[in-house]
Scaffold this motif. Structure first.
Motif, PDB file in Angstrom:
ATOM      1  N   ARG A 122       8.073   8.177  96.104  1.00  0.00           N
ATOM      2  CA  ARG A 122       8.222   6.826  96.656  1.00  0.00           C
ATOM      3  C   ARG A 122       7.946   5.743  95.616  1.00  0.00           C
ATOM      4  NH1 ARG A 122       4.642   7.955 102.117  1.00  0.00           N
ATOM      5  NH2 ARG A 122       5.975   9.599 102.988  1.00  0.00           N
ATOM      6  N   ALA A 123       7.445   6.143  94.436  1.00  0.00           N
ATOM      7  CA  ALA A 123       7.143   5.187  93.370  1.00  0.00           C
ATOM      8  C   ALA A 123       8.391   4.915  92.540  1.00  0.00           C
ATOM      9  CB  ALA A 123       6.033   5.727  92.484  1.00  0.00           C
ATOM     10  N   GLU A 124       8.417   3.771  91.878  1.00  0.00           N
ATOM     11  CA  GLU A 124       9.576   3.421  91.054  1.00  0.00           C
ATOM     12  C   GLU A 124       9.627   4.265  89.789  1.00  0.00           C
ATOM     13  OE1 GLU A 124      11.711  -0.544  89.071  1.00  0.00           O
ATOM     14  OE2 GLU A 124       9.729  -0.694  90.017  1.00  0.00           O
ATOM     15  N   HIS A 125       8.478   4.459  89.151  1.00  0.00           N
ATOM     16  CA  HIS A 125       8.412   5.245  87.913  1.00  0.00           C
ATOM     17  C   HIS A 125       7.227   6.220  87.986  1.00  0.00           C
ATOM     18  CE1 HIS A 125      11.433   2.673  86.136  1.00  0.00           C
ATOM     19  NE2 HIS A 125      10.693   1.601  86.365  1.00  0.00           N
ATOM     20  N   PRO A 126       7.362   7.306  88.749  1.00  0.00           N
ATOM     21  CA  PRO A 126       6.228   8.210  88.968  1.00  0.00           C
ATOM     22  C   PRO A 126       5.838   8.986  87.719  1.00  0.00           C
ATOM     23  CG  PRO A 126       8.219   9.099  89.948  1.00  0.00           C
ATOM     24  CD  PRO A 126       8.570   7.725  89.487  1.00  0.00           C
ATOM     25  N   VAL A 127       4.526   9.217  87.610  1.00  0.00           N
ATOM     26  CA  VAL A 127       3.969   9.877  86.435  1.00  0.00           C
ATOM     27  C   VAL A 127       2.984  10.960  86.873  1.00  0.00           C
ATOM     28  CG1 VAL A 127       2.479   9.550  84.410  1.00  0.00           C
ATOM     29  CG2 VAL A 127       4.187   7.810  85.001  1.00  0.00           C
ATOM     30  N   VAL A 163      -0.962  25.673  81.546  1.00  0.00           N
ATOM     31  CA  VAL A 163      -0.840  24.283  81.993  1.00  0.00           C
ATOM     32  C   VAL A 163       0.230  23.548  81.192  1.00  0.00           C
ATOM     33  CG1 VAL A 163      -2.009  22.039  82.060  1.00  0.00           C
ATOM     34  CG2 VAL A 163      -3.185  24.084  82.899  1.00  0.00           C
ATOM     35  N   THR A 164       0.239  23.752  79.884  1.00  0.00           N
ATOM     36  CA  THR A 164       1.220  23.063  79.048  1.00  0.00           C
ATOM     37  C   THR A 164       2.634  23.536  79.356  1.00  0.00           C
ATOM     38  OG1 THR A 164      -0.453  22.859  77.316  1.00  0.00           O
ATOM     39  CG2 THR A 164       1.818  22.432  76.686  1.00  0.00           C
ATOM     40  N   MET A 165       2.831  24.834  79.490  1.00  0.00           N
ATOM     41  CA  MET A 165       4.163  25.344  79.834  1.00  0.00           C
ATOM     42  C   MET A 165       4.590  24.883  81.220  1.00  0.00           C
ATOM     43  SD  MET A 165       6.907  26.852  79.090  1.00  0.00           S
ATOM     44  CE  MET A 165       6.566  27.693  77.540  1.00  0.00           C
ATOM     45  N   LEU A 166       3.663  24.898  82.149  1.00  0.00           N
ATOM     46  CA  LEU A 166       3.957  24.417  83.498  1.00  0.00           C
ATOM     47  C   LEU A 166       4.450  22.977  83.455  1.00  0.00           C
ATOM     48  CD1 LEU A 166       3.684  25.392  86.492  1.00  0.00           C
ATOM     49  CD2 LEU A 166       1.409  24.348  86.476  1.00  0.00           C
ATOM     50  N   THR A 167       3.813  22.180  82.618  1.00  0.00           N
ATOM     51  CA  THR A 167       4.188  20.762  82.483  1.00  0.00           C
ATOM     52  C   THR A 167       5.624  20.621  81.992  1.00  0.00           C
ATOM     53  OG1 THR A 167       1.890  20.205  81.976  1.00  0.00           O
ATOM     54  CG2 THR A 167       3.575  18.584  81.387  1.00  0.00           C
ATOM     55  N   THR A 168       5.989  21.369  80.957  1.00  0.00           N
ATOM     56  CA  THR A 168       7.343  21.252  80.423  1.00  0.00           C
ATOM     57  C   THR A 168       8.386  21.718  81.432  1.00  0.00           C
ATOM     58  OG1 THR A 168       7.376  23.446  79.355  1.00  0.00           O
ATOM     59  CG2 THR A 168       6.457  21.622  78.083  1.00  0.00           C
ATOM     60  N   GLN A 169       8.038  22.730  82.222  1.00  0.00           N
ATOM     61  CA  GLN A 169       8.982  23.234  83.217  1.00  0.00           C
ATOM     62  C   GLN A 169       9.158  22.248  84.371  1.00  0.00           C
ATOM     63  OE1 GLN A 169      10.905  26.223  82.950  1.00  0.00           O
ATOM     64  NE2 GLN A 169      10.189  25.774  80.870  1.00  0.00           N
ATOM     65  N   TYR A 170       8.075  21.641  84.806  1.00  0.00           N
ATOM     66  CA  TYR A 170       8.195  20.590  85.823  1.00  0.00           C
ATOM     67  C   TYR A 170       9.053  19.437  85.289  1.00  0.00           C
ATOM     68  CZ  TYR A 170       4.804  22.072  89.439  1.00  0.00           C
ATOM     69  OH  TYR A 170       4.152  22.709  90.468  1.00  0.00           O
ATOM     70  N   ALA A 171       8.844  19.098  84.026  1.00  0.00           N
ATOM     71  CA  ALA A 171       9.604  17.994  83.435  1.00  0.00           C
ATOM     72  C   ALA A 171      11.106  18.271  83.466  1.00  0.00           C
ATOM     73  CB  ALA A 171       9.130  17.747  82.002  1.00  0.00           C
ATOM     74  N   ALA A 173      12.628  20.415  85.588  1.00  0.00           N
ATOM     75  CA  ALA A 173      13.091  20.610  86.960  1.00  0.00           C
ATOM     76  C   ALA A 173      13.109  19.327  87.777  1.00  0.00           C
ATOM     77  CB  ALA A 173      12.208  21.643  87.658  1.00  0.00           C
ATOM     78  N   LEU A 174      12.224  18.375  87.441  1.00  0.00           N
ATOM     79  CA  LEU A 174      12.081  17.142  88.221  1.00  0.00           C
ATOM     80  C   LEU A 174      12.172  15.935  87.290  1.00  0.00           C
ATOM     81  CD1 LEU A 174       9.067  18.380  90.369  1.00  0.00           C
ATOM     82  CD2 LEU A 174      11.429  18.123  91.167  1.00  0.00           C
ATOM     83  N   PRO A 175      13.371  15.635  86.796  1.00  0.00           N
ATOM     84  CA  PRO A 175      13.519  14.599  85.772  1.00  0.00           C
ATOM     85  C   PRO A 175      13.172  13.186  86.227  1.00  0.00           C
ATOM     86  CG  PRO A 175      15.664  15.354  86.549  1.00  0.00           C
ATOM     87  CD  PRO A 175      14.652  16.290  87.113  1.00  0.00           C
ATOM     88  N   ARG A 176      13.127  12.954  87.522  1.00  0.00           N
ATOM     89  CA  ARG A 176      12.789  11.600  87.972  1.00  0.00           C
ATOM     90  C   ARG A 176      11.291  11.306  87.839  1.00  0.00           C
ATOM     91  NH1 ARG A 176      11.036   8.925  92.324  1.00  0.00           N
ATOM     92  NH2 ARG A 176      11.611   6.725  92.370  1.00  0.00           N
TER      93      ARG A 176
END
Length: 231
Positions: A122-127, A163-171, A173-176
């Motif tokens: 729901r955020a404009e630029h989620p982080v 954790v680091t690999m998980l982060t890159t994979q989420y990035a 899979a979920l580019p928004r």
């Protein structure tokens, strides 16, 4: 106003991150497993407290429901909660100890990310910022000149590499949603008996960078206070 939720924020890096982001104008929600300690920490900072135990599905769901009811969206999620796990010698480690540390450090991020994604979307630029460690870097742990290359803690290091690999994979899979990982560096906290040479302010520099940078700064990165981390 940027709304930011930080897990494991009643002390150490999480507390300092909360303090600094509040001073920078964020609406900070302080998350902690222990309700009394969390409430005390939030009161010291003048921010709202939400109880969360990232190792427990029900607790994480309840925290997301609380923020949905009160804030309705979330701009920044900082997955800071973590444990060091067993300090037993490598030849004495057992499976249950691995399950315990991965349940908090890795599955805890999955639980929290899953529960909070609707709020982030729901955020404009989620982080999303995942607190990893240089101890999870192949490059740093193979460098004998660095502290990371002089320590043997198999379960903690393996969890942080995950954790680091998980982060890159989420990035991917979920580019928004902008997903990045951070290495705080060897910082004086309860996790290491306050032996680290860095202050908690120095240890949170990279977290603050990721929480406040421009929306086009990039996703799928692993940084410390000096820049990109090789891994």
């Amino acid at each position: 106003m940027t709304i930011t939720f930080i897990t494991g924020a009643n002390k150490g890096l999480g507390f300092e991150t909360a303090r600094r982001l509040k001073d920078l104008g964020h609406t900070v929600i302080l998350g902690a497993r222990d309700a009394q300690r969390g409430q005390d920490a939030a009161a010291r900072l003048g921010v709202r407290f939400v109880q969360i135990d990232v190792s427990d599905d029900t607790s994480v769901s309840s925290a997301a429901a609380d923020i949905t009811a009160h804030e309705s969206h979330l701009d920044v999620l900082i997955n800071n909660a973590g444990i060091t796990g067993s300090h037993a010698p490598a030849d004495q480690l057992v499976g249950s100890e691995a399950v315990e540390i991965f349940n908090t450090n890795v599955a805890g991020i999955v639980r929290t990310t899953h529960a909070f994604l609707p709020l982030l979307q729901r955020a404009e630029h989620p982080v999303v910022i995942n607190v990893s460690s240089g101890l999870g870097s192949f490059a740093l742990t193979h460098d004998p000149s660095r502290i990371e290359g002089q320590i043997s803690v198999p379960l903690y290091t393996a969890s942080k590499a995950a954790v680091t690999m998980l982060t890159t994979q989420y990035a991917k899979a979920l580019p928004r949603v902008r997903f990045n990982a951070v290495d705080p560096g060897y910082t004086a906290t309860d996790l290491n008996g306050h032996s680290g040479p860095q202050t908690v302010t120095e240890g949170t520099d990279a977290i603050i960078t990721l929480a406040t940078e421009d929306a086009d700064a990039g996703t799928g990165r692993f940084i410390d206070r000096f820049g990109p981390v090789a891994w």
